[in-house]
Design an enzyme around this catalytic site. Structure first.
Site, PDB file in Angstrom:
ATOM      1  N   HIS A  13      59.170  43.444  45.887  1.00  0.00           N
ATOM      2  CA  HIS A  13      58.597  44.130  46.889  1.00  0.00           C
ATOM      3  C   HIS A  13      59.885  45.261  46.950  1.00  0.00           C
ATOM      4  O   HIS A  13      60.963  45.177  46.705  1.00  0.00           O
ATOM      5  CB  HIS A  13      58.962  43.510  48.282  1.00  0.00           C
ATOM      6  N   HIS A 118      54.045  43.253  44.754  1.00  0.00           N
ATOM      7  CA  HIS A 118      53.309  43.130  45.845  1.00  0.00           C
ATOM      8  C   HIS A 118      51.901  43.672  45.757  1.00  0.00           C
ATOM      9  O   HIS A 118      50.827  42.898  46.040  1.00  0.00           O
ATOM     10  CB  HIS A 118      54.011  43.622  46.994  1.00  0.00           C
ATOM     11  N   LYS A 126      48.701  48.376  49.959  1.00  0.00           N
ATOM     12  CA  LYS A 126      49.965  49.279  50.304  1.00  0.00           C
ATOM     13  C   LYS A 126      50.505  49.412  48.919  1.00  0.00           C
ATOM     14  O   LYS A 126      50.083  48.684  47.717  1.00  0.00           O
ATOM     15  CB  LYS A 126      50.696  48.487  51.211  1.00  0.00           C
ATOM     16  N   CYS A 128      53.865  49.100  47.927  1.00  0.00           N
ATOM     17  CA  CYS A 128      54.664  48.110  47.771  1.00  0.00           C
ATOM     18  C   CYS A 128      54.782  47.444  46.174  1.00  0.00           C
ATOM     19  O   CYS A 128      53.594  46.916  46.103  1.00  0.00           O
ATOM     20  CB  CYS A 128      54.771  47.032  48.676  1.00  0.00           C
TER      21      CYS A 128
HETATM   22 ZN   LIG Z   1      55.893  44.114  49.900  1.00  0.00          ZN
END
Ligand SMILES: [Zn+2]
Length: 144
Positions: A13, A118, A126, A128
């Protein structure tokens, strides 16, 4: 290495903070406590200077990847947004080196673990961790 739970996944992350901003492990903790976690949801945090902060013990499931916490280790690096707040691989060379060392040691302890970003998990919408984990691993000839 822990034996109380099976680790088959390592999830990377970013803190989603601007590269121009410092986001200390203390600030990360305050943020996660405010979200109702009992401590930091990641197992390791890597700051811009390449320091690795052990956070949640590996023996405990993290709080970092919905549906995947039970059998994973979560690693977060400080950054992930450029000066304008756009997703970017802002890792410093110290962070990359630290991440590589940490992954190497985790893969020794958990040889069956797959390493993913992630955003590589299903249903994650997203950016990430704001870089392509598989591509980076192959570029540094990281083999597990
Ligand atoms: Zn994340």
């Amino acid at each position: 290495m822990i034996k109380n739970r099976k680790i088959n996944l390592i999830v990377i992350h970013c803190s989603a903070t601007r590269v121009t901003q410092d986001f200390t492990v203390g600030e990360l903790e305050a943020c996660h406590l405010a979200r109702g976690f009992r401590d930091i949801g990641y197992h390791y945090y890597i700051t811009k200077d390449g320091v690795i902060y052990p956070c949640r013990p590996e023996s405990e499931p993290g709080a970092h990847a919905r549906h995947y916490n039970a059998h994973s280790i979560g690693i977060c690096y400080e950054g992930g947004l450029d000066a304008n707040g756009r997703p970017a691989d802002t890792r410093t060379s110290a962070q990359k080196a630290a991440m590589r060392e940490l992954l190497k040691s985790l893969c020794t302890d958990y040889p069956e673990a797959e390493i993913l970003g992630h955003r590589d998990l299903p249903g994650v919408h997203k950016e990430c961790p704001c870089f392509n984990v598989k591509k980076w691993l192959s570029s540094i000839h990281f083999h597990i």
